[in-house]
Each structure stands twice: as structure tokens, then as C-alpha cells.
Design a protein around this motif. Structure first.
Motif, PDB file in Angstrom:
ATOM      1  N   ILE A  51       0.834  -1.206   0.000  1.00  0.00           N
ATOM      2  CA  ILE A  51       0.000   0.000   0.000  1.00  0.00           C
ATOM      3  C   ILE A  51       0.864   1.249   0.000  1.00  0.00           C
ATOM      4  CG2 ILE A  51      -1.881   1.172   1.164  1.00  0.00           C
ATOM      5  CD1 ILE A  51      -2.658  -1.332   2.447  1.00  0.00           C
ATOM      6  N   PHE A  52       1.926   1.205   0.804  1.00  0.00           N
ATOM      7  CA  PHE A  52       2.785   2.387   0.893  1.00  0.00           C
ATOM      8  C   PHE A  52       3.375   2.724  -0.467  1.00  0.00           C
ATOM      9  CE2 PHE A  52       7.000   4.236   1.464  1.00  0.00           C
ATOM     10  CZ  PHE A  52       6.675   5.360   2.176  1.00  0.00           C
ATOM     11  N   ALA A  55       0.784   4.310  -2.775  1.00  0.00           N
ATOM     12  CA  ALA A  55       0.520   5.720  -2.465  1.00  0.00           C
ATOM     13  C   ALA A  55       1.695   6.588  -2.892  1.00  0.00           C
ATOM     14  CB  ALA A  55       0.247   5.882  -0.975  1.00  0.00           C
ATOM     15  N   ALA A  56       2.910   6.071  -2.660  1.00  0.00           N
ATOM     16  CA  ALA A  56       4.096   6.840  -3.058  1.00  0.00           C
ATOM     17  C   ALA A  56       4.134   6.999  -4.573  1.00  0.00           C
ATOM     18  CB  ALA A  56       5.356   6.146  -2.556  1.00  0.00           C
ATOM     19  N   ASP A 126       3.653  -3.141   3.697  1.00  0.00           N
ATOM     20  CA  ASP A 126       2.980  -1.851   3.787  1.00  0.00           C
ATOM     21  C   ASP A 126       3.321  -1.136   5.092  1.00  0.00           C
ATOM     22  OD1 ASP A 126      -0.126  -3.561   4.431  1.00  0.00           O
ATOM     23  OD2 ASP A 126       1.519  -3.114   5.767  1.00  0.00           O
ATOM     24  N   ASN A 127       4.228  -1.729   5.842  1.00  0.00           N
ATOM     25  CA  ASN A 127       4.585  -1.137   7.113  1.00  0.00           C
ATOM     26  C   ASN A 127       5.604  -0.029   6.892  1.00  0.00           C
ATOM     27  OD1 ASN A 127       5.385  -0.529   9.668  1.00  0.00           O
ATOM     28  ND2 ASN A 127       5.205  -2.642  10.371  1.00  0.00           N
ATOM     29  N   VAL A 128       5.203   1.205   7.168  1.00  0.00           N
ATOM     30  CA  VAL A 128       6.059   2.349   6.878  1.00  0.00           C
ATOM     31  C   VAL A 128       7.343   2.277   7.693  1.00  0.00           C
ATOM     32  CG1 VAL A 128       6.145   4.838   6.785  1.00  0.00           C
ATOM     33  CG2 VAL A 128       3.975   3.675   6.497  1.00  0.00           C
ATOM     34  N   ALA A 129       7.201   1.881   8.961  1.00  0.00           N
ATOM     35  CA  ALA A 129       8.381   1.829   9.814  1.00  0.00           C
ATOM     36  C   ALA A 129       9.384   0.815   9.283  1.00  0.00           C
ATOM     37  CB  ALA A 129       7.966   1.470  11.235  1.00  0.00           C
ATOM     38  N   ARG A 133      13.144   1.605   8.107  1.00  0.00           N
ATOM     39  CA  ARG A 133      14.311   0.977   8.724  1.00  0.00           C
ATOM     40  C   ARG A 133      15.193   0.330   7.653  1.00  0.00           C
ATOM     41  NH1 ARG A 133      11.778  -1.827  12.767  1.00  0.00           N
ATOM     42  NH2 ARG A 133      11.681   0.073  13.988  1.00  0.00           N
TER      43      ARG A 133
END
Lengths: 195, 331
Positions: A51-52, A55-56, A126-129, A133
Motif C-alpha cells: 500500500i505504501f 501511495a508513493a 505496507d509497514n512504513v516503519a 528501517r
């Protein structure tokens, strides 16, 4: 089953939009088809669960670059269609073998691949963190190189814009513009290393 | 009785869409009344008692029964598609906004980014309208719009990222959850919060093309800008999209800085608090709109690139330091 059908539909739209982008004479229509194409790629990312990334993709390509692209078209081309013969016609001779080589490479890659790559980590994509990292640990060097490249491009654009501005003025046309032009790249070096 | 998730999501989206259209319709009346008060007028008064409360309905009906005109030299496909391409992102923006805990269509864990990405798409519809009309004023307006929106996108994103950094999450419900207690609202966060809120409001004004930054529909030079050739229903759709975007930005502002649905009273008051806060943000924007004069194109660009962008970058860096000093909560 549903996923496969959705993929086929989205991929079909993406290919059709890409073809239309190349084949349409009207450049603005072409640019709008590019938006459709980039949107389809974002949809494909979504189907992969990224998902990230989707969107990007939208925020960077469909939004910003699209805007700049349309802007360039409107500034560069006065009428709706191109007029007169292409001054760089001979360059097309070079384009064919290069494009062919790229296509061959792609085909080799696709054929040579046996299975889908296994997911490398347990972290959901989809985990932004998790992405952050990864970017600042494993992929730090490519990340920094990309930012330096973008910075260099930005400085280059400024340089181009300035020298054109200088030559547009009747009095400061020749030497001043070239002095300004040569002074700028030296200034860009420390800026790039600051990052 | 259990409803499959796809169906319940569809129903939720349907209800939300209609609620948004209703609120947007009445927010136009609110703006007109507010503007009238500021100018010592009464505003719409005669349609419906008391105080012309049926005026938005009358306007909508009038627009629906108006003749739909397509200019002969227009680029028909682009011209006809433009209102839709403009409206859809403006409405899609509401998809990730939770109106109370669990009350929303999709509380994505990148909610804020989704909002920013989708609202960036709006410019495509705007440009299509300006180009497709084949009218010099519309085209000039589209050029100005492209100019202005690329300039103000970045400060807007950076300002919106300050609460995200403070929370350590892009999920909208998490951002609200981090603002418990009145002193927890991010607008009350020492120095950083207020500066970010002001930057957000300025960039929001520009992103919505409201008056100090409304060069793309400057009536005195460009008639009505990119929508000058539109009439009837298509004009109504563009107008609806514009106000929906404004409302969406107000909701995002209320969520990021004013604590969303948090407020005194029982939990079911949450959505009402949220709506009131969003209307408050909307009224700030309206207040600015009716108080200032339009500024020039070059001034608008200079404000963005020379003032707002560096300021928000510094602000974001400062927020990063604050978060890192505080042990980097979230991340």
C-alpha cells in the motif's frame, strides 16, 4: 481467481494506455494516458499488498511528475499537434537497436525466471516503519546515491534555467552567462557532499 | 445476521458519500452567511424560513435543470471527463478519515499518505478542464493552477507530516489516539505545533485556491478560470468537488492538530466534535478568504519557495530532533 482476473484487467488497461501514449499525435492526450498507465501500476502495487508503495507511486508520479510533464508540453509545443519534420530524424536509427536490446534483455529476464521471488522478511511490505528501517540500514548506500543524483539533477536544472535567463538579456549575453555557467558546478560539489 | 465485509464496506461508503454531499451543500450556505456577516450584509434570506436555509437546495436544483453546453472547439472527451476526474479524488479523500473509533470506511495504516496522494490527483482533472475547454482564460488558469499546486504541495505535505512524526504513525486513528487530553492536541504542542498549524493553514489555502491565492480563478482577469466554459451539472460537479476538497482538508486539519473526535461528553458525541472542529478550521480559512486581497502570481510563488518551503523543512527537522530527544516514540 478474482486476483488473476483483476490483474488481467489492470494490466490490459496499462498496456493499452502505454500504447495510446506512444501512438497518439496529440501530446496532451498522450500525457493523460501516461497518468492512466501510472495509476494502473499503482493498482498493481496495491494487489501485491504494497500500500505504501502504491501511495508513493501516485503522489510522486501521477501527481508531481505528471504536472511537470504537462507543463513542459504546454510550454514547448505551441499548437495541438507537432508541426514540421522532426529535426532529429537520424536519431531514430539509433533508437531502434537500443530499444530492441532493451526488449531482448527484458524477455531474457522474464523467461529466465523460474518462480516468484520468495518474500525476504517477515515484515509486511505496507509497514512504513519497516520500509524506513530498511532504507536507512540495508539500502542506505543506494538511497543516498539516489538522493545525490536527484540533487545533482536539481542543480543542473537551475544551471540551465539561469544560463537561458542570462542569454535572454541583450546586454549580458555572451561572457557573463558563460562565467555564471562555469561558476555553478563548483558550487554544487560541496552541496552534494553535505548530504 | 452477518453481512460480508465487501457489502458492509460498500454500504459504509454509500452512507459516507451522501453525508459528505449533504454537509458540503450546507457548508456553502455557511460560507455565504459568514461572508455576509463580515460585510454587514444578511446573505441569502428569501428561500426558506428562517434565514434562507433552503438556498443550497434551490441552487442545486437550478444547476441540475440548466442547459449543458459543450463549446464547439472544445476537446470533447477531455472536456466531458474533466469534472469527473476532478470530483473523484476530492471525494476519495474521505475514505481514510475515521469519524470516531472504528467509524470510517478504511482506517489504513498509511491514512495520511493516502489522503495526500489522492488529493494530489485533483490537479489532473483541473488541468483537463482548463485544456479541454479550448478557451484562453481557462488555459491560463490551468497553467497557473499547475504552477501553484506544485509549489504548495510540498509545504502542505511537510506541515502535515509534523503530527505524523510526533505520533510515529501515519494511521489516522493512531494520530488522534496520541492527542488525549486537552493539552495533548498537537496544536498546543510547544512552538512546533502552532508553527505547523499555521503552515498547514497557509498551504491549505493555496491548495484549495482560496482568496489570497486564488489567481487561477481571479474573476477580474480570468472570469472564473478553468471552469469558465462549464455549465449546468458539470459546473455543479466541479463546485461540489472544490468544496468537498476544502471540507476534506478541514477534516484533516482538525484530525492532525485539534484532536479529531476527542472531546468532553459521551463517546457518541465524537463525530459531532469532529465535525465542529472541521467547521472551525473551515471558518478560519473562510475568514482569511474574505479578509485579504488576491496577491500576484510571482508573490505567491516567492512565498512558497522562499519562505514556506524552507520554514517547513526546518520545522520538520526540528520535530525530528524533538522526537529523537524524547526517545523516538512510535518508531
Amino acid at each position: 481467481m478474482m486476483a488473476r482476473a483483476a490483474f488481467l484487467v489492470i494490466a490490459g488497461i496499462a498496456v493499452a494506455a502505454a500504447l495510446a501514449l506512444v501512438l497518439r499525435r496529440n501530446t496532451v492526450h498522450g500525457a493523460l494516458f501516461l497518468v492512466v498507465n501510472l495509476g494502473c501500476v499503482a493498482a498493481l502495487y496495491l494487489m501485491l499488498g504494497a500500500i505504501f508503495l502504491a501511495a508513493a507511486q501516485i503522489i510522486v508520479y501521477a501527481g508531481a511528475i505528471m504536472v511537470l510533464f504537462v507543463f513542459a508540453i504546454m510550454v514547448l509545443i505551441p499548437g495541438k499537434e507537432e508541426t514540421g519534420p522532426d529535426p532529429r530524424r537520424t536519431w531514430r536509427l539509433l533508437a531502434a537497436p537500443l530499444g530492441g536490446a532493451l526488449l531482448l534483455e527484458l524477455i531474457l529476464l522474464v523467461v529466465g525466471r523460474t518462480a516468484a521471488p520468495a518474500p525476504t522478511g517477515a515484515a509486511p511490505s505496507d509497514n512504513v516503519a519497516a520500509i524506513g528501517r530498511l532504507l536507512f540500514t540495508d539500502y542506505l548506500l543506494p538511497f543516498e546515491l539516489t538522493s545525490v543524483l536527484l540533487l545533482a539533477a536539481m542543480v543542473g536544472v537551475l544551471l540551465l534555467a539561469r544560463s537561458r535567463e542570462g542569454s535572454a538579456e541583450p546586454q549580458g549575453a555572451g561572457p557573463e552567462a558563460s562565467v555564471r555557467g562555469s561558476a555553478k558546478p563548483q558550487g554544487s560539489e560541496p552541496e552534494a557532499s553535505l548530504r | 445476521m452477518s453481512v460480508p465485509p465487501a457489502v458492509s464496506m460498500f454500504i459504509a461508503a454509500f452512507i459516507l458519500l451522501n453525508a459528505i454531499v449533504g454537509v458540503v451543500t450546507y457548508i456553502t450556505l455557511l460560507e455565504r452567511k459568514f461572508a455576509a456577516r463580515m460585510q454587514s450584509r444578511i446573505g441569502p434570506y428569501y428561500v426558506g424560513w428562517p434565514h434562507g436555509w433552503l438556498q443550497p437546495i434551490a441552487d442545486a436544483v437550478k444547476l441540475m435543470i440548466k442547459e449543458d453546453i459543450v463549446p464547439a472547439p472544445a476537446d470533447r472527451a477531455v472536456y466531458n471527463l474533466a469534472p469527473l476526474v476532478f470530483l473523484v479524488p476530492c471525494m476519495l479523500v474521505f475514505a481514510t478519515i475515521p469519524f470516531a473509533p472504528g467509524l470510517g470506511v478504511a482506517d489504513l495504516n498509511i491514512g495520511v499518505l493516502f489522503f495526500l496522494a489522492v488529493s494530489a490527483l485533483e490537479i489532473v482533472g483541473l488541468f483537463m478542464g482548463g485544456w479541454g475547454s479550448n478557451n484562453k482564460y481557462a488555459l491560463l488558469s490551468a497553467m497557473r493552477a499547475v504552477n501553484q499546486i506544485i509549489s504548495y504541495d510540498l509545504p502542505f505535505i511537510f506541515a502535515a507530516l509534523v503530527p505524523v512524526l510526533l505520533t510515529g504513525s501515519m494511521q489516522m486513528s493512531a494520530i488522534v489516539g496520541a492527542q488525549h487530553g486537552l493539552a495533548g492536541w498537537f496544536v498546543l504542542y510547544p512552538v512546533i505545533g502552532q508553527l505547523a498549524f499555521v503552515a498547514y493553514l497557509i498551504a491549505a489555502l493555496a491548495a484549495e485556491n482560496r482568496v489570497p491565492f486564488d489567481i487561477l480563478e481571479a474573476e477580474s482577469e480570468l472570469i472564473a478560470g478553468f471552469r469558465v466554459e462549464y455549465s449546468g451539472m458539470k459546473f455543479a460537479l466541479i463546485q461540489l468537488g472544490e468544496y468537498a476538497h476544502m471540507l476534506g482538508t478541514s477534516f484533516l486539519g482538525a484530525l492532525l492538530f485539534l484532536g479529531g473526535w476527542l472531546g468532553p461528553g459521551p463517546a457518541w458525541l465524537g463525530p459531532i466534535w469532529f465535525l465542529l472542529k472541521a467547521v472551525f478550521v473551515f471558518l478560519i480559512l473562510t475568514w482569511v478568504r474574505w479578509s485579504f486581497v488576491r496577491i500576484r502570481v510571482d508573490q505567491i510563488l516567492a512565498i512558497s519557495w522562499k519562505l514556506l518551503l524552507p520554514a517547513t523543512v526546518v520545522l520538520l527537522l526540528a520535530t525530528g530532533f524533538v522526537v529523537a530527544a524524547g526517545g523516538g516514540r512510535g518508531l
